[in-house]
Structures are given as structure tokens and as C-alpha cells.
Enzyme design. Structure first.
Site, mmCIF file in Angstrom:
data_model
loop_
_atom_site.group_PDB
_atom_site.id
_atom_site.type_symbol
_atom_site.label_atom_id
_atom_site.label_comp_id
_atom_site.label_asym_id
_atom_site.label_seq_id
_atom_site.Cartn_x
_atom_site.Cartn_y
_atom_site.Cartn_z
ATOM 1 N N ASP A 17 2.179 69.911 14.380
ATOM 2 C CA ASP A 17 3.433 69.863 13.539
ATOM 3 C C ASP A 17 4.172 68.586 13.545
ATOM 4 O O ASP A 17 4.010 67.734 14.363
ATOM 5 C CB ASP A 17 4.539 70.863 14.187
ATOM 6 N N HIS A 34 0.035 64.341 6.181
ATOM 7 C CA HIS A 34 -1.110 65.289 6.659
ATOM 8 C C HIS A 34 -2.317 64.124 6.659
ATOM 9 O O HIS A 34 -3.238 64.482 7.680
ATOM 10 C CB HIS A 34 -1.433 66.372 5.615
ATOM 11 N N LEU A 128 -18.713 69.644 22.590
ATOM 12 C CA LEU A 128 -17.301 70.064 22.332
ATOM 13 C C LEU A 128 -17.336 70.871 21.308
ATOM 14 O O LEU A 128 -18.030 70.624 20.155
ATOM 15 C CB LEU A 128 -16.419 68.878 21.924
HETATM 16 C C1 FPP Z 1 2.249 70.922 10.136
HETATM 17 O O1 FPP Z 1 3.266 69.873 9.704
HETATM 18 C C2 FPP Z 1 0.907 70.687 9.359
HETATM 19 C C3 FPP Z 1 0.368 71.203 8.472
HETATM 20 C C4 FPP Z 1 0.914 72.718 8.082
HETATM 21 C C5 FPP Z 1 -0.977 71.008 7.955
HETATM 22 C C6 FPP Z 1 -1.899 70.452 8.783
HETATM 23 C C7 FPP Z 1 -3.168 69.789 8.153
HETATM 24 C C8 FPP Z 1 -3.826 68.832 8.320
HETATM 25 C C9 FPP Z 1 -3.279 67.824 9.309
HETATM 26 C C10 FPP Z 1 -4.969 68.296 7.562
HETATM 27 C C11 FPP Z 1 -6.074 69.451 7.510
HETATM 28 C C12 FPP Z 1 -7.369 68.718 7.541
HETATM 29 C C13 FPP Z 1 -8.333 68.864 8.510
HETATM 30 C C14 FPP Z 1 -9.529 68.012 8.468
HETATM 31 C C15 FPP Z 1 -8.280 70.150 9.273
HETATM 32 P P1 FPP Z 1 4.285 70.254 8.554
HETATM 33 O O2 FPP Z 1 4.004 69.779 7.504
HETATM 34 O O3 FPP Z 1 4.895 71.438 8.694
HETATM 35 O O4 FPP Z 1 5.597 69.057 9.272
HETATM 36 P P2 FPP Z 1 7.151 69.129 9.038
HETATM 37 O O5 FPP Z 1 7.437 70.339 10.022
HETATM 38 O O6 FPP Z 1 7.745 67.745 9.576
HETATM 39 O O7 FPP Z 1 7.409 69.435 7.923
#
Ligand code: FPP
Length: 232
Positions: A17, A34, A128
Site C-alpha cells: 500500500d 505503481h 523462492l
Molecule cells: C496499492 O497502493 C497498490 C495497488 C492497488 C497496486 C499494486 C500494483 C503494483 C505494485 C504493480 C503490479 C505489478 C506487478 C509486477 C505485480 P494504492 O494505489 O492504493 O496507494 P494509495 O493508498 O497511496 O493510493
């Protein structure tokens, strides 16, 4: 020795997050967060290999994330696509097996193919095991599992029947669940599976997560007293 880690969790599960906030703080579009988040995934995989963690599950896209803008959703799909394309060799070199939890049917065909292809190529690696929870929801996992059991003729089930029907059937239950950014919620992650997991909510935003933060987390874990409902 202060830095010695003597109790390593077998399976860690991570709610990544804070990507959006990381980007917004810098005046950047959310997808930049992201993109940096993917680098944090790569650092975490290397750190898991270093510390001998056997299973690592990342919550990359929840069943609720479809509510986000099309631009953000497409951006996340593109990052996954790029990640698989760019890391095929490194999975081989590092002995990393890639798998997923969730339902990939609604994903773009090329992305599904890339994922299934990577899974097939890495299926025999065992240093892993990295699982990406994508279009995953804990409630959806339980409902799909129960429906599966019903379809297979069950009219009454045990806990182990259910555990063996969940997306995580080939994994141990998570020992340690980390959610970055200081938010203290489970957000429909591995609901049934984390009944006895240790939970940890560091303030760091996911794109800043690195080996140092994982080490700090492991120190927290080793000081936890896991009782599984018993008395020490
Ligand atoms: C949460 O932060 C994150 C997500 C919903 C997406 C996570 C996805 C990735 C890191 C990329 C995926 C790629 C791969 C290679 C698996 P948020 O966007 O909710 O953050 P915020 O709460 O600060 O808005």
C-alpha cells in the site's frame, strides 16, 4: 549478534500500500507510484532469497481494484506485462517460481498468456515461490472454493477440505502479513488463511520498501510469540 535473524517466516504475504500517495506527494500521476512499486517487488524478492524465505505473496490487484480508473488499471496490467517480459531470465538465474492467486479470466489475452507461460517455465524452481494475488479477494476465494466443493459432490466439509480448495492449496498459510503505509486493514486479502498470521503495519510507503525494511520486519517477527491459541 544484533542483526542475526534466527526465526525466518516460511511464507510472507504483503499488501503493497501507498503507491498512490508516494506519487501524489511528488506531483506525479499514480501509475508512477505503481512503477516504483515494481522496483520494490524486485528488491523484496532479492531480500527473500537472501534471508531464505520460501514463499512470498504480493497483493497486486484486488477484486475491488476494478473500481479504479481505466487508465490506472491498464497501467497496472502494463507493469505486470513488462515485469514478466523483463524478468524471465532472472527467474531462471535466481530459481524463482512464479504463480498467481485469483481469477485471471477478465485479463487481456496476451497478459494471461505471458503469465501462464512464465508459470510453466518456472514451475520446477524451488528457491523462492512468488505468488501474485491478481483479481483476488479473500471472500471470492472462499466462495469459489465452496462452490467447487459443492460441484464435486460435498454436502458437508471440514476445515482441511476448505483449505485444500482455496487458491492457496499448494502453499503454507502465511506466517507474517505486512501492510505498508501505516494503514491497518486486511482489505479482503487472504481472509481464511491468515487466521493465525502475525500482522505488521510499517509506516513506509510501498515504493520505498527495501531490504532494510524487510530486515526490520523480520526482527519484529522473531520477537512475536506465536501461540496459535495455546498457552506458552
Ligand atoms: C496499492 O497502493 C497498490 C495497488 C492497488 C497496486 C499494486 C500494483 C503494483 C505494485 C504493480 C503490479 C505489478 C506487478 C509486477 C505485480 P494504492 O494505489 O492504493 O496507494 P494509495 O493508498 O497511496 O493510493
Amino acid at each position: 549478534m544484533a542483526n542475526k535473524i534466527y526465526k525466518i517466516p516460511s511464507h510472507i504475504a504483503i499488501i503493497m500500500d501507498g503507491n498512490g500517495r508516494w506519487a501524489t506527494k511528488r506531483g506525479l500521476p499514480r501509475n508512477y507510484g505503481h512503477r516504483e512499486g515494481v522496483k520494490a517487488i524486485e528488491r523484496t524478492i532479492d531480500a527473500c532469497l537472501k534471508y531464505g524465505i520460501r514463499y512470498c505473496t504480493f497483493f497486486a490487484f484486488s477484486t475491488e481494484n476494478w473500481k479504479r480508473s481505466k487508465e490506472e488499471i491498464d497501467g497496472i496490467f502494463e507493469l505486470l506485462r513488462e515485469y514478466l517480459r523483463q524478468n524471465n531470465d532472472s527467474f531462471f538465474e535466481k530459481g524463482v517460481k512464479i504463480s498467481y492467486l485469483g481469477v485471471i479470466d477478465p485479463f487481456p489475452e496476451d497478459l494471461k498468456k505471458a503469465l501462464l507461460d512464465t508459470m510453466d517455465k518456472t514451475k520446477d524452481f524451488n528457491k523462492l515461490e512468488v505468488n501474485f494475488a491478481i483479481n483476488y479477494g479473500g471472500r471470492d476465494d472462499i466462495v469459489r472454493a465452496v462452490n467447487n466443493l459443492i460441484q464435486n459432490g460435498y454436502t458437508k466439509i471440514t476445515e482441511s477440505d476448505l483449505l485444500n480448495a482455496l487458491d492457496t492449496k499448494n502453499l503454507p498459510e502465511p506466517d507474517f502479513v505486512i501492510r505498508t503505509s501505516g494503514e491497518m486493514r486486511i482489505s479482503n486479502f487472504l481472509l481464511y488463511q491468515m487466521a493465525y498470521s502475525e500482522l505488521y503495519f510499517p509506516k513506509v510507503l510501498w515504493p520505498d520498501f527495501n531490504k532494510k525494511y524487510l530486515l526490520k520486519a523480520l526482527k519484529v517477527y522473531q520477537n512475536r510469540n506465536r501461540r496459535f491459541g495455546g498457552i506458552k
